[in-house]
Scaffold this motif. Structure first.
Motif, mmCIF file in Angstrom:
data_model
loop_
_atom_site.group_PDB
_atom_site.id
_atom_site.type_symbol
_atom_site.label_atom_id
_atom_site.label_comp_id
_atom_site.label_asym_id
_atom_site.label_seq_id
_atom_site.Cartn_x
_atom_site.Cartn_y
_atom_site.Cartn_z
ATOM 1 N N UNK A 263 0.777 -1.049 -0.084
ATOM 2 C CA UNK A 263 -0.201 0.144 -0.009
ATOM 3 C C UNK A 263 0.791 1.430 -0.107
ATOM 4 N N UNK A 264 1.930 1.103 -0.146
ATOM 5 C CA UNK A 264 2.913 2.230 -0.098
ATOM 6 C C UNK A 264 3.807 2.180 -1.190
ATOM 7 N N UNK A 265 4.234 3.216 -2.041
ATOM 8 C CA UNK A 265 5.050 3.203 -3.451
ATOM 9 C C UNK A 265 6.348 2.904 -3.072
ATOM 10 N N UNK A 266 6.834 3.060 -1.918
ATOM 11 C CA UNK A 266 8.251 2.630 -1.600
ATOM 12 C C UNK A 266 8.362 1.085 -1.691
ATOM 13 N N UNK A 267 7.369 0.582 -0.807
ATOM 14 C CA UNK A 267 7.375 -0.947 -0.700
ATOM 15 C C UNK A 267 7.236 -1.682 -2.183
ATOM 16 N N UNK A 288 13.838 4.801 -8.508
ATOM 17 C CA UNK A 288 14.394 6.120 -9.101
ATOM 18 C C UNK A 288 15.167 7.013 -7.897
ATOM 19 N N UNK A 289 16.194 7.693 -8.012
ATOM 20 C CA UNK A 289 16.840 8.358 -7.385
ATOM 21 C C UNK A 289 17.716 7.584 -6.116
ATOM 22 N N UNK A 290 17.963 8.363 -4.857
ATOM 23 C CA UNK A 290 18.551 7.661 -3.881
ATOM 24 C C UNK A 290 18.073 8.308 -2.466
ATOM 25 N N UNK A 291 18.234 7.500 -1.231
ATOM 26 C CA UNK A 291 17.721 7.838 -0.174
ATOM 27 C C UNK A 291 18.152 9.148 0.314
ATOM 28 N N UNK A 292 17.352 9.932 1.020
ATOM 29 C CA UNK A 292 17.699 11.202 1.259
ATOM 30 C C UNK A 292 18.801 11.305 2.326
ATOM 31 N N UNK A 293 19.490 12.520 2.464
ATOM 32 C CA UNK A 293 20.308 12.657 3.489
ATOM 33 C C UNK A 293 19.584 13.235 4.656
ATOM 34 N N UNK A 294 20.043 12.581 5.866
ATOM 35 C CA UNK A 294 19.367 12.747 7.021
ATOM 36 C C UNK A 294 19.422 13.969 7.684
ATOM 37 N N UNK A 295 20.477 14.766 7.076
ATOM 38 C CA UNK A 295 20.873 16.015 7.579
ATOM 39 C C UNK A 295 19.785 17.409 6.888
ATOM 40 N N UNK A 306 11.042 10.548 -4.834
ATOM 41 C CA UNK A 306 11.350 9.487 -5.733
ATOM 42 C C UNK A 306 10.032 8.769 -5.904
ATOM 43 N N UNK A 307 8.912 9.497 -5.726
ATOM 44 C CA UNK A 307 7.539 8.896 -5.576
ATOM 45 C C UNK A 307 6.879 9.177 -6.938
ATOM 46 N N UNK A 308 6.413 8.254 -7.633
ATOM 47 C CA UNK A 308 5.552 8.539 -8.996
ATOM 48 C C UNK A 308 4.036 8.920 -8.413
ATOM 49 N N UNK A 309 3.781 9.064 -7.315
ATOM 50 C CA UNK A 309 2.198 9.346 -6.691
ATOM 51 C C UNK A 309 2.488 10.559 -6.163
ATOM 52 N N UNK A 310 3.558 11.094 -5.961
ATOM 53 C CA UNK A 310 3.644 12.329 -5.300
ATOM 54 C C UNK A 310 2.698 13.837 -5.946
ATOM 55 N N UNK A 335 1.097 6.622 3.824
ATOM 56 C CA UNK A 335 1.055 7.444 2.486
ATOM 57 C C UNK A 335 -0.458 7.814 2.413
ATOM 58 N N UNK A 336 -0.457 9.247 1.659
ATOM 59 C CA UNK A 336 -1.343 9.891 1.434
ATOM 60 C C UNK A 336 -2.479 9.411 0.608
ATOM 61 N N UNK A 337 -1.903 8.505 -0.322
ATOM 62 C CA UNK A 337 -2.583 7.990 -1.598
ATOM 63 C C UNK A 337 -2.580 6.323 -1.348
ATOM 64 N N UNK A 338 -2.638 5.701 -0.283
ATOM 65 C CA UNK A 338 -2.251 4.268 -0.319
ATOM 66 C C UNK A 338 -3.676 3.654 -1.061
ATOM 67 N N UNK A 339 -4.920 4.116 -1.005
ATOM 68 C CA UNK A 339 -5.715 3.484 -1.781
ATOM 69 C C UNK A 339 -5.518 3.610 -3.275
ATOM 70 N N UNK A 340 -5.159 4.484 -3.710
ATOM 71 C CA UNK A 340 -4.399 4.534 -5.186
ATOM 72 C C UNK A 340 -3.528 3.805 -5.611
ATOM 73 N N UNK A 341 -2.537 3.572 -4.624
ATOM 74 C CA UNK A 341 -1.511 2.615 -4.862
ATOM 75 C C UNK A 341 -2.237 1.193 -4.897
ATOM 76 N N UNK A 342 -2.783 0.980 -4.030
ATOM 77 C CA UNK A 342 -3.423 -0.461 -4.019
ATOM 78 C C UNK A 342 -4.483 -0.808 -5.447
ATOM 79 N N UNK A 343 -5.145 0.451 -5.710
ATOM 80 C CA UNK A 343 -6.079 0.292 -7.076
ATOM 81 C C UNK A 343 -5.234 0.167 -8.277
#
Length: 345
Positions: A263-267, A288-295, A306-310, A335-343
């Motif tokens: 239900x999450x685009x990252x998963x 696509x892309x890289x994990x963010x800088x925690x700083x 990195x998210x196609x649903x953003x 995720x704000x759009x978990x239903x859309x990810x599932x659909x």
């Protein structure tokens, strides 16, 4: 509800309490470049006898979570700045580090990623496996050596009677990991944390190590936390999964539900990037892309670059973990759009 008191700590819990309950855990690392929030509100539970898989890319906070539970955060850089870690009714974050480590010596054990760096090269493996029996249980050398031999046989070291006198460099990577597991289970812990236990091992040995852990769990009844970046390795042994990204859990639930219909685009991205034997010669599908800088985390959802649903909403508001309308009560996604990810599956 029943109340348990341990020293000055009072913890209220139900009869079916979790063995380990982590709530809103926050960990920071102070660096020359600034303060990095390595964990930002991590919450999960582990029941007696259960296996939880904590999964995600490198730098997502998986190993830091295990280190925080074990009171092994590097000092003075790393520190817990919020939240709680409750083990069997005892709030570990409210106890001195030396008390937590004393508890961990008998109740919670950890198998580290690189066994060669964890084993002392100048001592025989038998001496090292026997050490918990000598130091914690006060056994004599002969009795402790006998216990060590039993453990080496138990974890599948061939010709253990002879090999017990060998040194770490004389063993293969898979055998060294088995020796580390023997040391970890020596005092029959109730919780085992395995941090990337199959990294750098070939596929066949990976399966053997995971099968060994599963067999030991079935035999002893211990709970396990399996930390890994390899979703395929833990798929057959874990009951639940917690997917981490940039110090947060972004999806959690029964592992089959999470894997079959994320239900999450990252998963979904992690699962799509797993090589498939059915598609030999095909192209991998990386995230696509890289994990963010925690700083310098992006505003809103950390995954949004990195998210196609953003959308603009994702770039301004951090999504809370919530149950998608079409999933069970134990399955939640941040995720704000978990239903859309599932659909869109």
């Amino acid at each position: 509800m029943a109340e348990m008191r341990i020293g000055s700590d009072a913890v209220t819990r139900s009869a079916a309490a979790s063995l380990l309950s982590v709530r809103d855990l926050q960990v920071e690392f102070t660096t020359a470049a600034g303060v990095a929030r390595a964990l930002d509100g991590v919450s999960f539970d582990v029941s007696p006898g259960e296996t939880l898989a904590i999964l995600g890319e490198s730098g997502s906070g998986k190993s830091v979570t295990g280190q925080a539970v074990m009171a092994l955060l590097p000092k003075p850089a790393g520190s817990i700045v919020g939240g709680s870690i409750v083990y069997d009714g005892l709030d570990l974050t409210a106890r001195p580090v030396k008390d937590v480590r004393k508890l961990c010596a008998t109740e919670i054990a950890m198998v580290f990623q690189d066994p060669l760096s964890s084993l002392n090269p100048v001592f025989q493996v038998g001496y090292q496996v026997a050490e918990p029996f000598r130091r914690r249980l006060g056994m004599g050398k002969r009795e402790a050596w006998g216990k060590a031999l039993e453990l080496l046989k138990r974890v599948g070291i061939p010709d253990a009677e002879t090999r017990i006198g060998d040194y770490p460099h004389q063993f293969s990577g898979g055998q060294r990991q088995r020796i580390m597991i023997a040391m970890a289970i020596a005092l029959e812990p109730r919780l085992l944390i395995a941090d990337e236990p199959t990294t750098a091992l070939d596929v066949t040995v990976q399966k053997q190590i995971i099968a060994l852990l599963a067999d030991l769990q079935a035999e002893t009844g211990m709970a396990m936390i399996l930390i890994s970046h390899d979703l395929g390795v833990v798929a057959q042994v874990a009951e639940r999964a917690a997917i981490m990204y940039a110090g947060r859990i972004v999806e959690t639930g029964p592992i089959r539900e999470v894997y079959d219909r994320p239900a999450h685009p990252y998963t979904r991205g992690l699962l799509d990037s797993i090589p498939s034997a059915a598609e030999i010669g095909g192209r991998l599908t990386p995230i696509v892309g890289s994990p963010p800088n925690l700083l310098a985390l992006p505003s809103g959802c950390s995954f949004n670059p990195r998210c196609p649903f953003a959308t603009d909403r994702c770039r301004t508001k951090v999504p809370a973990l919530r149950q998608p309308a079409s999933r069970g009560s134990d399955h939640a996604a941040g995720c704000h759009y978990s239903e859309e990810v599932l659909a869109d599956a």
